[in-house]
Design an enzyme around this catalytic site. Structure first.
Site, PDB file in Angstrom:
ATOM      1  N   GLY A 290       2.824  -6.444   7.656  1.00  0.00           N
ATOM      2  CA  GLY A 290       2.414  -5.023   7.638  1.00  0.00           C
ATOM      3  C   GLY A 290       1.243  -4.590   6.679  1.00  0.00           C
ATOM      4  O   GLY A 290       0.358  -5.180   6.692  1.00  0.00           O
ATOM      5  N   ASP A 291       1.632  -3.935   5.647  1.00  0.00           N
ATOM      6  CA  ASP A 291       0.798  -3.548   4.566  1.00  0.00           C
ATOM      7  C   ASP A 291       1.333  -4.107   3.011  1.00  0.00           C
ATOM      8  O   ASP A 291       0.682  -3.727   2.315  1.00  0.00           O
ATOM      9  CB  ASP A 291       0.635  -2.292   4.290  1.00  0.00           C
ATOM     10  CG  ASP A 291       2.251  -1.495   3.920  1.00  0.00           C
ATOM     11  OD1 ASP A 291       3.285  -1.922   4.538  1.00  0.00           O
ATOM     12  OD2 ASP A 291       2.081  -0.525   2.771  1.00  0.00           O
ATOM     13  N   GLU A 292       2.046  -5.467   3.426  1.00  0.00           N
ATOM     14  CA  GLU A 292       2.255  -6.081   2.419  1.00  0.00           C
ATOM     15  C   GLU A 292       1.574  -7.235   1.973  1.00  0.00           C
ATOM     16  O   GLU A 292       1.330  -8.210   3.117  1.00  0.00           O
ATOM     17  CB  GLU A 292       3.991  -6.568   2.371  1.00  0.00           C
ATOM     18  CG  GLU A 292       4.801  -5.541   2.439  1.00  0.00           C
ATOM     19  CD  GLU A 292       6.041  -5.907   2.544  1.00  0.00           C
ATOM     20  OE1 GLU A 292       7.181  -5.066   2.433  1.00  0.00           O
ATOM     21  OE2 GLU A 292       6.571  -6.963   3.121  1.00  0.00           O
TER      22      GLU A 292
ATOM     23  N   LEU B  43       0.894  -1.303   0.118  1.00  0.00           N
ATOM     24  CA  LEU B  43      -0.109  -0.009   0.244  1.00  0.00           C
ATOM     25  C   LEU B  43       0.932   1.333  -0.034  1.00  0.00           C
ATOM     26  O   LEU B  43       1.854   1.196   1.047  1.00  0.00           O
ATOM     27  CB  LEU B  43      -0.897  -0.061   1.331  1.00  0.00           C
ATOM     28  CG  LEU B  43      -1.911  -1.305   1.371  1.00  0.00           C
ATOM     29  CD1 LEU B  43      -2.784  -0.938   2.447  1.00  0.00           C
ATOM     30  CD2 LEU B  43      -2.583  -1.428   0.029  1.00  0.00           C
TER      31      LEU B  43
END
Length: 338
Positions: free
Chosen positions: A253-255, A212
């Protein structure tokens, strides 16, 4: 007549002739022996001089005598219903669970004018003992069956609990706690399975590495709780935009990583990546605010860009780096990043 008396005395049936007032006119040897009386001295006496009949048994006896005389046929008193009429002790050599001999009794009209009947007494002690034994065994079997059923239910409950615990443990070990997507462990397993299945078939599969854009700023500005809601929304969006046969995983995380199986041509990945970018750019409604999120995607292809997990992830990550360097909200396939 003597022969008849010998025959009557030799049978294993008690015979006594009485009238409606219970006066005794005849008893055979069987009846005398089992009643512990002298047959000759008994004649003319009242039956109640020999036995203490309870009010219920006396009433029943008189009722059966009346029925036999009135109907002119036999009246029956069964051990099944009543157990015994006359309180005759069992033989000293007989070990019985019953204190008194169990009896089937047939009362036959003998001389209706003098209101006399013949009472036939059959010893049913052995039969009733067998029945009692069967009843006890049936009750024990029923109890055992109830215990077995209760045990089975407990085992089923324990089994279901173990299966549920196993399912919970498996989910904790293989799925992300926030988004419920596959975690790294399950991603690794599924990619390894794809590699093994596609090595000999010649089929290809794609690895899409999503990140993201500017997510750290969102967390720092709006807080981690809003960030978590965005991650959950993105996870649902990715699931809706992919096939059930594909694997969508949260890498950390945002991965996110998506395994796209059975890619006929490399160009198919362009269409998939564009579709995902468009889906994620749709506004997200959180706390009465419309938030806009974008993603960058790096893509590697098996076997073109790697034949093991680490190589495919590394090359997809390199392509993602290029996509971010070129302005974000776009995708790059690995060979384009060279």
């Amino acid at each position: 007549m003597i022969n008849c008396e010998k025959i009557i005395d030799s049978i294993n049936v008690g015979i006594v002739t009485i009238d409606a007032d219970l006066k005794i006119y005849y008893v055979n040897k069987w009846f005398a022996v089992h009643s512990d009386i002298d047959a000759q001295q008994t004649l003319g006496k009242n039956l109640l001089d020999l036995f203490e009949l309870s009010p219920e048994r006396l009433k029943s006896l008189k009722r059966h005598i009346k029925a036999a005389l009135t109907l002119g046929g036999p009246s029956f008193f069964t051990a099944d219903a009543n157990h015994y009429l006359f309180p005759m002790k069992n033989s000293n050599t007989t070990k019985s669970i019953f204190e008194f001999m169990q009896q089937d009794i047939t009362i036959m009209p003998y001389n209706s004018e003098q209101k006399q009947v013949t009472v036939l007494i059959y010893d049913q002690t052995s039969l009733m003992e067998e029945k009692a034994k069967c009843n006890k065994e049936s009750e024990e079997l029923a109890n055992a069956n109830r215990v077995a059923n209760a045990t089975i239910r407990k085992l089923e409950t324990a089994k279901n609990k173990l299966l549920k615990q196993k399912e919970i443990i498996y989910k904790q070990a293989h799925y992300d706690h926030l988004t419920s997507l596959a975690n790294r462990t399950l991603l690794t397993q599924r990619m390894q399975l794809l590699i093994e299945n596609n090595q000999n078939s010649g089929k290809k599969f794609g690895v899409l590495f999503l990140d993201l854009d500017n997510f750290k700023e969102i967390n720092d500005t709006l807080g981690h709780d809003v960030g978590d809601m965005i991650l959950i929304h993105v996870a649902k969006t990715l699931l809706l935009a992919t096939r059930k046969s594909d694997t969508v995983a949260r890498f950390g995380g945002d991965e996110f990583i998506i395994l796209v199986d059975d890619i006929g041509e490399e160009n198919n990945l362009n269409h998939i990546a564009s579709k995902l970018i468009q889906a994620i750019t749709q506004p997200i409604r959180i706390r009465n605010f419309d938030l806009h999120v974008t993603t960058s995607i790096g893509i590697s292809l098996f076997p073109n860009h790697g034949i093991d997990f680490n190589q495919l992830i590394k090359n997809a990550d390199l392509a993602l780096y290029v996509a971010k360097a070129e302005g974000r909200n776009t995708y790059k396939i690995h060979h384009q990043s060279k």
